[in-house]
Design an enzyme around this catalytic site. Structure first.
Site, PDB file in Angstrom:
ATOM      1  N   LEU A  53     -27.850  17.960 -20.501  1.00 55.60           N
ATOM      2  CA  LEU A  53     -28.135  17.101 -19.357  1.00 55.60           C
ATOM      3  C   LEU A  53     -28.624  15.786 -19.949  1.00 55.60           C
ATOM      4  O   LEU A  53     -29.542  15.769 -20.769  1.00 55.60           O
ATOM      5  CB  LEU A  53     -29.213  17.742 -18.477  1.00 55.60           C
ATOM      6  CG  LEU A  53     -29.511  17.136 -17.104  1.00 55.60           C
ATOM      7  CD1 LEU A  53     -28.266  17.105 -16.232  1.00 55.60           C
ATOM      8  CD2 LEU A  53     -30.616  17.931 -16.418  1.00 55.60           C
ATOM      9  N   ASP A  54     -27.988  14.682 -19.583  1.00 60.60           N
ATOM     10  CA  ASP A  54     -28.323  13.382 -20.170  1.00 60.60           C
ATOM     11  C   ASP A  54     -29.823  13.105 -20.103  1.00 60.60           C
ATOM     12  O   ASP A  54     -30.484  13.496 -19.132  1.00 60.60           O
ATOM     13  CB  ASP A  54     -27.586  12.255 -19.439  1.00 60.60           C
ATOM     14  CG  ASP A  54     -26.111  12.185 -19.810  1.00 60.60           C
ATOM     15  OD1 ASP A  54     -25.708  12.872 -20.764  1.00 60.60           O
ATOM     16  OD2 ASP A  54     -25.362  11.445 -19.139  1.00 60.60           O
TER      17      ASP A  54
END
Length: 314
Positions: A53-54
């Protein structure tokens, strides 16, 4: 002069921890850093995340520990749900708020035009991965080319957008928020940019929160601070059980005799299932339990018998 190490509390040994941590990842922290911190807090021997997840995204990051890591690929392949905040009227170098603004255009669309633009991107679509992504070209991540000012050819990839729902629209402020349920490999930054281009004004992502991965949701998710606040012995209890990853698989319960054979990797014929146990359909993957309700693993019904595929040791 005193030895500072003498006053430092001894480091506790690692331990076997099994289950799934539903972590609410904070802004600015990478998935790997989140995993390292959670693993340290839980003193876990074995851990793995289920897809990145960024750092600029928040929300659900399922972390698998111990025997749950055997099923992490299932979450990698699962559909995801996000809430994305988009600014209209400007495109950036990265497709999000971290990049420099490249072009600004007037926003003239109305709500109906936004509805129509969003509808164009539901179903099976093709996306060109952004340059600022971890995908590799000739063994090198695309973001390294981008940081060097280079643009390389990227093949379009087919993804599926199952649903897009507009949650909040503020066109005078040139912003809207949408909920997106999509297949793995979907880039929400690219979706935001594509919607902006369809409207003729451009757009970029200014906020992203993941709310679901497969059947797992933010309900019951915890933060790193909440884990840290718990007593050490209570922290493993914050994990969901391993079979939380397997709820789409029908359950099969074995008696003691069949359980022993199953754990040796032997197939269990349909006729040897306990009386009253409904056998799964041919080809179906089932979660298998022993006579005391302990998860044994997963098996597939094939040619009239349950064939073990993955065993767990709990």
């Amino acid at each position: 002069m005193t030895d500072s190490s003498a006053t430092r509390p001894p480091r506790l040994p690692r331990r076997d921890v099994h289950g799934v941590l539903l972590l609410d990842k904070p802004l600015g922290l990478s998935s790997n850093d989140a995993l390292v911190r959670a693993k340290r807090l839980l003193r876990a021997n074995k851990a793995g995340h289920t897809g990145t997840l960024d750092p600029l995204a928040t929300g659900l990051l399922p972390l698998c520990f111990g025997e749950a890591t055997k099923f992490s690929q299932d979450l990698l392949d699962a559909d995801k749900t996000y809430e994305a905040k988009v600014r209209l009227g400007a495109t950036t170098t990265t497709g999000d708020a971290e990049g420099e603004i490249v072009v600004e255009r007037l926003v003239t669309c109305d709500h109906d035009a936004l509805d129509a633009a969003v509808a164009r991107f539901t179903g099976e679509i093709e996306q060109v991965p952004p340059m600022y992504s971890a995908l590799k070209k000739d063994g090198k991540p695309l973001y390294e080319y981008a940081r060097a000012g280079q643009t390389v050819e990227r093949a379009a990839r087919q993804v599926t957008i199952h649903a897009i729902t507009l949650l909040d629209v503020d066109l005078p402020a040139a912003m809207f928020t949408m909920r997106v349920t999509c297949s793995k490999g979907t880039y929400i930054r690219t979706l935001a940019e594509d919607v902006g281009e369809a409207l003729g004004c451009g757009a970029h992502l200014i906020g992203l929160r993941r709310t679901a991965v497969g059947d797992l949701t933010l309900e019951g998710a915890v933060t790193l601070e909440q884990i840290d606040a718990q007593a050490d012995e209570a922290r493993p209890g914050m994990l969901a059980p391993v079979d939380a990853l397997l709820q789409r698989c029908p359950p099969v319960h074995l008696d003691a005799a069949a359980m022993g054979r199953f754990l040796q990797g032997q197939r269990i014929a349909r006729r040897d299932l306990p009386e009253g146990q409904v056998p799964p359909d041919e080809g179906t993957l089932a979660r298998v339990y022993g006579d005391e309700g302990r998860l044994l693993g997963v098996a597939r019904m094939k040619e009239g018998a349950l064939r073990p595929e993955r065993l767990v040791k709990l």
